[in-house]
Design a protein around this motif. Structure first.
Motif, short mmCIF file in Angstrom:
data_model
loop_
_atom_site.label_atom_id
_atom_site.label_comp_id
_atom_site.label_asym_id
_atom_site.label_seq_id
_atom_site.Cartn_x
_atom_site.Cartn_y
_atom_site.Cartn_z
N VAL A 102 0.85 -1.18 0.00
CA VAL A 102 0.00 0.00 0.00
C VAL A 102 0.89 1.23 0.00
O VAL A 102 1.76 1.37 0.84
CB VAL A 102 -0.92 0.00 1.24
CG1 VAL A 102 -1.77 1.25 1.26
CG2 VAL A 102 -1.78 -1.24 1.26
N ALA A 103 0.66 2.11 -0.95
CA ALA A 103 1.42 3.35 -1.04
C ALA A 103 0.55 4.50 -0.53
O ALA A 103 -0.66 4.50 -0.75
CB ALA A 103 1.84 3.61 -2.47
N PRO A 104 1.15 5.45 0.15
CA PRO A 104 0.37 6.60 0.63
C PRO A 104 -0.15 7.44 -0.52
O PRO A 104 0.49 7.54 -1.57
CB PRO A 104 1.36 7.37 1.49
CG PRO A 104 2.70 6.96 1.03
CD PRO A 104 2.56 5.56 0.50
N ASN A 105 -1.31 8.06 -0.31
CA ASN A 105 -1.87 8.95 -1.31
C ASN A 105 -1.25 10.33 -1.23
O ASN A 105 -1.25 11.07 -2.20
CB ASN A 105 -3.38 9.07 -1.14
CG ASN A 105 -4.10 7.81 -1.55
OD1 ASN A 105 -3.48 6.90 -2.08
ND2 ASN A 105 -5.38 7.74 -1.31
N CYS A 106 -0.77 10.70 -0.04
CA CYS A 106 -0.20 12.02 0.18
C CYS A 106 0.92 11.91 1.20
O CYS A 106 0.78 11.21 2.20
CB CYS A 106 -1.29 12.97 0.68
SG CYS A 106 -0.69 14.60 1.12
N VAL A 107 2.03 12.59 0.94
CA VAL A 107 3.14 12.62 1.89
C VAL A 107 3.49 14.08 2.13
O VAL A 107 3.71 14.84 1.18
CB VAL A 107 4.37 11.86 1.34
CG1 VAL A 107 5.53 11.97 2.31
CG2 VAL A 107 4.04 10.41 1.07
N SER A 167 2.58 10.52 6.25
CA SER A 167 1.99 9.81 5.12
C SER A 167 0.50 9.62 5.38
O SER A 167 0.11 9.14 6.43
CB SER A 167 2.65 8.45 4.93
OG SER A 167 4.02 8.60 4.68
N LEU A 168 -0.32 10.00 4.41
CA LEU A 168 -1.76 9.84 4.52
C LEU A 168 -2.22 8.81 3.49
O LEU A 168 -1.81 8.87 2.33
CB LEU A 168 -2.47 11.18 4.30
CG LEU A 168 -2.09 12.29 5.28
CD1 LEU A 168 -2.74 13.59 4.85
CD2 LEU A 168 -2.48 11.92 6.68
N PHE A 169 -3.05 7.90 3.93
CA PHE A 169 -3.52 6.82 3.07
C PHE A 169 -5.00 6.99 2.75
O PHE A 169 -5.72 7.69 3.46
CB PHE A 169 -3.30 5.47 3.76
CG PHE A 169 -1.84 5.15 3.94
CD1 PHE A 169 -1.15 4.41 3.00
CD2 PHE A 169 -1.14 5.61 5.04
CE1 PHE A 169 0.20 4.13 3.16
CE2 PHE A 169 0.20 5.34 5.20
CZ PHE A 169 0.87 4.59 4.26
N ASN A 170 -5.44 6.36 1.69
CA ASN A 170 -6.84 6.40 1.29
C ASN A 170 -7.72 5.91 2.43
O ASN A 170 -7.43 4.90 3.06
CB ASN A 170 -7.04 5.53 0.05
CG ASN A 170 -8.38 5.75 -0.58
OD1 ASN A 170 -8.99 6.79 -0.40
ND2 ASN A 170 -8.86 4.77 -1.33
N GLY A 171 -8.77 6.65 2.73
CA GLY A 171 -9.71 6.24 3.78
C GLY A 171 -9.44 6.89 5.12
O GLY A 171 -10.18 6.66 6.06
N VAL A 172 -8.40 7.72 5.24
CA VAL A 172 -8.12 8.38 6.51
C VAL A 172 -9.26 9.36 6.82
O VAL A 172 -9.80 10.00 5.92
CB VAL A 172 -6.74 9.08 6.51
CG1 VAL A 172 -6.72 10.25 5.55
CG2 VAL A 172 -6.38 9.55 7.89
N ASP A 173 -9.63 9.44 8.08
CA ASP A 173 -10.74 10.29 8.50
C ASP A 173 -10.39 11.76 8.28
O ASP A 173 -9.27 12.19 8.54
CB ASP A 173 -11.04 10.02 9.98
CG ASP A 173 -12.28 10.74 10.45
OD1 ASP A 173 -13.29 10.73 9.72
OD2 ASP A 173 -12.24 11.31 11.56
#
Length: 64
Positions: free
Chosen positions: A30-35, A44-50
């Motif tokens: 899984v790669a982060p969507n935003c760093v 690192s922010l991943f898909n589905g983070v609140d």
């Protein structure tokens, strides 16, 4: 709009174990969507983070 006092709780993350569990597929990484990189941290922010988590992180970065 009600104004509630926000409480920010400090957290620390444990390092990831070097051994991969057999229940986790090594193929599906899984790669982060935003760093976000700062002088002191890399976030690192991943898909589905609140959304509230993102807002808290941005608020804290703004205050630095």
């Amino acid at each position: 709009m009600p104004t509630n006092k926000l409480t920010i709780v400090p957290v620390s993350l444990d390092p990831q174990p070097t051994k991969v569990s057999t229940s986790i597929s090594s193929v599906a990484t899984v790669a982060p969507n935003c760093v976000i990189k700062t002088a002191l941290a890399e976030i690192s922010l991943f898909n589905g983070v609140d959304e509230h988590i993102i807002q808290t992180i941005l608020r804290e970065l703004k205050e630095q």
